[in-house]
Design an enzyme around this catalytic site. Structure first.
Site, PDB file in Angstrom:
ATOM      1  N   LYS A  68       0.811  -1.220   0.000  1.00  0.00           N
ATOM      2  CA  LYS A  68       0.000   0.000   0.000  1.00  0.00           C
ATOM      3  C   LYS A  68       0.850   1.279   0.000  1.00  0.00           C
ATOM      4  CE  LYS A  68      -4.218  -1.868   2.063  1.00  0.00           C
ATOM      5  NZ  LYS A  68      -5.199  -1.750   3.169  1.00  0.00           N
ATOM      6  N   ASN A  89      -4.640   2.095  -1.678  1.00  0.00           N
ATOM      7  CA  ASN A  89      -5.148   0.737  -1.896  1.00  0.00           C
ATOM      8  C   ASN A  89      -5.919   0.624  -3.207  1.00  0.00           C
ATOM      9  OD1 ASN A  89      -7.509   2.163  -1.176  1.00  0.00           O
ATOM     10  ND2 ASN A  89      -8.438   0.333  -0.289  1.00  0.00           N
ATOM     11  N   ASP A 104      -9.867   2.767   1.697  1.00  0.00           N
ATOM     12  CA  ASP A 104      -9.999   2.418   3.119  1.00  0.00           C
ATOM     13  C   ASP A 104     -10.448   3.669   3.878  1.00  0.00           C
ATOM     14  OD1 ASP A 104      -9.192  -0.258   2.909  1.00  0.00           O
ATOM     15  OD2 ASP A 104      -7.080   0.227   3.212  1.00  0.00           O
ATOM     16  N   ASP A 152       0.303   0.678  20.058  1.00  0.00           N
ATOM     17  CA  ASP A 152       0.779  -0.364  19.153  1.00  0.00           C
ATOM     18  C   ASP A 152       1.983  -1.027  19.795  1.00  0.00           C
ATOM     19  OD1 ASP A 152       2.237  -1.668  16.852  1.00  0.00           O
ATOM     20  OD2 ASP A 152       0.588  -0.797  15.719  1.00  0.00           O
ATOM     21  N   THR A 194      -5.637  -4.155  14.417  1.00  0.00           N
ATOM     22  CA  THR A 194      -4.657  -5.242  14.445  1.00  0.00           C
ATOM     23  C   THR A 194      -5.315  -6.493  13.859  1.00  0.00           C
ATOM     24  OG1 THR A 194      -5.246  -6.278  16.555  1.00  0.00           O
ATOM     25  CG2 THR A 194      -3.882  -4.264  16.651  1.00  0.00           C
TER      26      THR A 194
END
Length: 284
Positions: A68, A89, A104, A152, A194
């Site tokens: 991407k 994308n 997206d 993250d 995730t």
């Protein structure tokens, strides 16, 4: 025949061909949508595959993991969403040019509004700052996010996204692992970007006890459609936005870019696709 594709790795189970060919049928457009797997994960292999399908007369291709960000480098033109997110994308191959989009980003906005309406997203805790996380992170500010709290396991990814969002004039901060419970208690919305919750990596991105008192939740995972995270959020009374919503609307947006034709009534597509491919949800 309209030749379309999806470039990525590990895409054999993708439902994108089914969605685009159904959209073609419903709009009286003959569509051929083919999966395209480069030899390896390098930019060189991506560019070779892109050159190959351009030579074959493809008019567009979707792009997924791990290309991407690489896709931007191949583009002659990028739209504002791509500039913000730093990833694409969807590539339109037209008039000798490669034009990059990020559906997206737009697909999440449509999916959120379809489920939550005009209720602002408010303060949001997002787990996961990878490719889809970057798109969702920026899109949240188009649906009324006031602040994005990002956590993250890869602190560099979280910091990179937060820095980009703040540089764009929005408000974001990194949340350390030990501060996630406090952040969840502050949040109006919870977002999972995730792979945790996928059939191949089951589980919860957040402890169940942290899902309490928020207004809404989104899970980028859509296999299964009802993830453990969304089931728990639904049980606690949160409004649900599913990964299937994102998949569906990013596909609609990409189809409109590829064909130049608006899909004016999405409900028949939604109903037929879910029935034909047994996309079942007890939540939405």
């Amino acid at each position: 025949m309209l030749h379309l594709g999806l470039i990525g790795q590990a895409i054999a189970a993708s439902r994108s061909p089914s969605l685009h060919m159904m959209l073609g049928e419903l709009n009286q457009l003959p569509v051929d949508y083919q999966l395209q797997v480069p030899e390896d994960e390098t930019a060189e292999s991506f560019n070779a595959k892109l050159a190959e399908i351009r030579a074959l007369g493809f008019v567009g291709t979707n792009v997924t993991f791990p290309y991407k960000q690489v896709a931007i480098d191949s583009a002659d033109e990028v739209n504002d969403a791509v500039k913000k997110v730093g990833a694409s994308n969807t590539l339109l191959l037209k008039d000798g040019k490669v034009c990059a989009f990020n559906t997206d980003y737009t697909g999440f906005i449509r999916g959120y509004k379809g489920r939550v309406g005009e209720v602002p997203a408010g303060k949001v805790l997002m787990v996961g700052a990878g490719g889809v996380g970057r798109a969702i992170g920026f899109a949240l500010f188009e649906v009324g996010a006031t602040e994005l709290l990002v956590t993250d396991l890869n602190e560099h990814s979280a910091r990179s996204l937060v820095d980009a969002i703040n540089a764009a004039g929005y408000k974001a901060r990194v949340i350390a692992k030990e501060d996630v419970a406090t952040a969840a208690a502050e949040a109006d919305g919870l977002v999972n970007c995730t792979p945790v919750g996928h059939l191949k990596s089951p589980g919860m991105p957040l402890s169940a006890e942290l899902i309490q008192g928020q207004k809404w939740a989104f899970d980028a995972v859509y296999t299964p459609m009802d993830t453990e995270f969304l089931v728990e959020a639904n049980k606690k009374g949160l409004q649900i936005v599913s990964g299937f919503d994102l998949f569906f609307y990013q596909g609609i947006d990409a189809f409109e870019i590829f064909t130049g034709q608006k899909v004016t009534d999405v409900k028949p597509v939604w109903d037929q696709f879910r029935e034909k491919y047994n996309v079942v949800s007890s939540l939405i």
